[in-house]
Design an enzyme around this catalytic site. Structure first.
Site, PDB file in Angstrom:
ATOM      1  N   THR A 284       0.796  -1.228   0.000  1.00 18.03           N
ATOM      2  CA  THR A 284       0.000   0.000   0.000  1.00 18.03           C
ATOM      3  C   THR A 284       0.829   1.278   0.000  1.00 18.03           C
ATOM      4  O   THR A 284       0.280   2.375   0.049  1.00 18.03           O
ATOM      5  CB  THR A 284      -0.945   0.028   1.221  1.00 18.03           C
ATOM      6  OG1 THR A 284      -0.174  -0.133   2.423  1.00 18.03           O
ATOM      7  CG2 THR A 284      -1.979  -1.076   1.126  1.00 18.03           C
TER       8      THR A 284
ATOM      9  N   TYR B 122      18.866  -2.082  11.907  1.00 14.37           N
ATOM     10  CA  TYR B 122      18.279  -2.111  10.567  1.00 14.37           C
ATOM     11  C   TYR B 122      19.242  -2.750   9.580  1.00 14.37           C
ATOM     12  O   TYR B 122      18.856  -3.610   8.776  1.00 14.37           O
ATOM     13  CB  TYR B 122      17.918  -0.696  10.102  1.00 14.37           C
ATOM     14  CG  TYR B 122      17.462  -0.671   8.656  1.00 14.37           C
ATOM     15  CD1 TYR B 122      16.248  -1.239   8.291  1.00 14.37           C
ATOM     16  CD2 TYR B 122      18.264  -0.122   7.649  1.00 14.37           C
ATOM     17  CE1 TYR B 122      15.837  -1.248   6.958  1.00 14.37           C
ATOM     18  CE2 TYR B 122      17.856  -0.124   6.331  1.00 14.37           C
ATOM     19  CZ  TYR B 122      16.645  -0.692   5.988  1.00 14.37           C
ATOM     20  OH  TYR B 122      16.244  -0.714   4.676  1.00 14.37           O
TER      21      TYR B 122
ATOM     22  N   LEU C 250      19.217   4.795  -1.810  1.00 13.23           N
ATOM     23  CA  LEU C 250      18.368   5.896  -1.348  1.00 13.23           C
ATOM     24  C   LEU C 250      17.114   6.000  -2.229  1.00 13.23           C
ATOM     25  O   LEU C 250      17.203   6.375  -3.396  1.00 13.23           O
ATOM     26  CB  LEU C 250      19.171   7.192  -1.402  1.00 13.23           C
ATOM     27  CG  LEU C 250      18.678   8.377  -0.581  1.00 13.23           C
ATOM     28  CD1 LEU C 250      18.716   8.059   0.909  1.00 13.23           C
ATOM     29  CD2 LEU C 250      19.559   9.597  -0.874  1.00 13.23           C
TER      30      LEU C 250
END
Length: 252
Positions: free
Chosen positions: A11, A152, A184
């Protein structure tokens, strides 16, 4: 026979872009996400353009909910050609010894355990049919840690190892595995990382033209469209002025 792609986290960002790109490429789509309203909006948009869409509302961190959702897929939708394990996130940008354990748990449960859950639920049928393709959305962050990226980066290093391990385990089949590693990309990624701090998120992309979700979706579709004897095992995709996870040239 329809071609079917299942996309998690469909989404927003890369997942939503993959939904649009694979729809354009003639796939029927099984889209999953946590928010029913956003899923309904994407479904309505794509169905208006002629794409068949099935939506499943669950959080990949909840293994039982994921199993129930996959078990509910109608028979005509069960031969999934492409699984795109896209659901993932970064939370916080703190020194490791100052990090929030809740952020750690969310990243590990989503980026690693959620990906494993979906792999376990979908790939056995691919192996049985001797066809299919798993595309895991990793990151340049999985190649080397960067300052304050600690957990992360670790989760995306795990995505690389999990992808490599799966590729070994299915080498005696025609199932293909791709680890797609963006650099990025301007999505809501940084907004989520900084817990809704838009000003801080905007600075991430200042002075450089970053990639878009559509750029990454194009690469995912290319990998899925390669001839059956060609396996795009790993792709690192960076903005032109980004050299790796640490080196970015920004215009003043």
């Amino acid at each position: 026979m329809m071609k079917i792609a299942l996309i998690t986290g469909a989404t927003s960002g890369i997942g939503e872009a993959c939904a649009r790109r694979f729809a354009e490429g003639g796939y029927s789509l099984i889209l999953t996400a946590r928010r029913a309203d956003k899923l309904a909006a994407v479904k309505a948009e794509l169905e208006a353009k002629g794409t068949k869409v099935l939506t499943l509302v669950f959080d990949v961190r909840d293994a039982e909910a994921a199993k129930q959702a996959v078990d509910s897929i109608p028979a005509e939708w069960q031969n999934i050609d492409v699984l795109i394990n896209n659901a993932g996130l970064a939370l916080g940008l703190d020194k490791e010894y100052e990090g929030d354990p809740e952020d750690w748990n969310t990243m590990i449960d989503t980026n690693i355990k959620g990906l494993l859950t979906m792999t376990r639920l979908i790939v056995p049928a691919m192996v049985k049919r001797n066809e299919g393709h798993v595309i895991n959305v990793g990151s340049v962050a999985g190649d080397a840690a960067y300052a304050c990226g600690n957990v992360y980066c670790a989760t995306k290093a795990a995505v690389k190892s999990i992808s490599d391990g799966l590729r070994i385990d299915v080498a005696d089949t025609a199932v293909r595995v791709t680890n797609l590693k963006p650099g990025l990309v301007e999505t809501n990624f940084s907004n989520v990382r900084f817990h809704g701090d838009n000003e801080r998120a905007d600075k991430v992309y200042k002075g450089i033209k970053p990639l878009t979700g559509a750029d990454i979706a194009d690469v995912a579709f290319y990998a899925a469209s390669a001839p059956k004897h060609v396996q795009i095992a790993e792709v690192l995709v960076l903005a032109t002025h980004q050299a790796n996870g640490n080196v970015i040239h920004r215009e003043a």
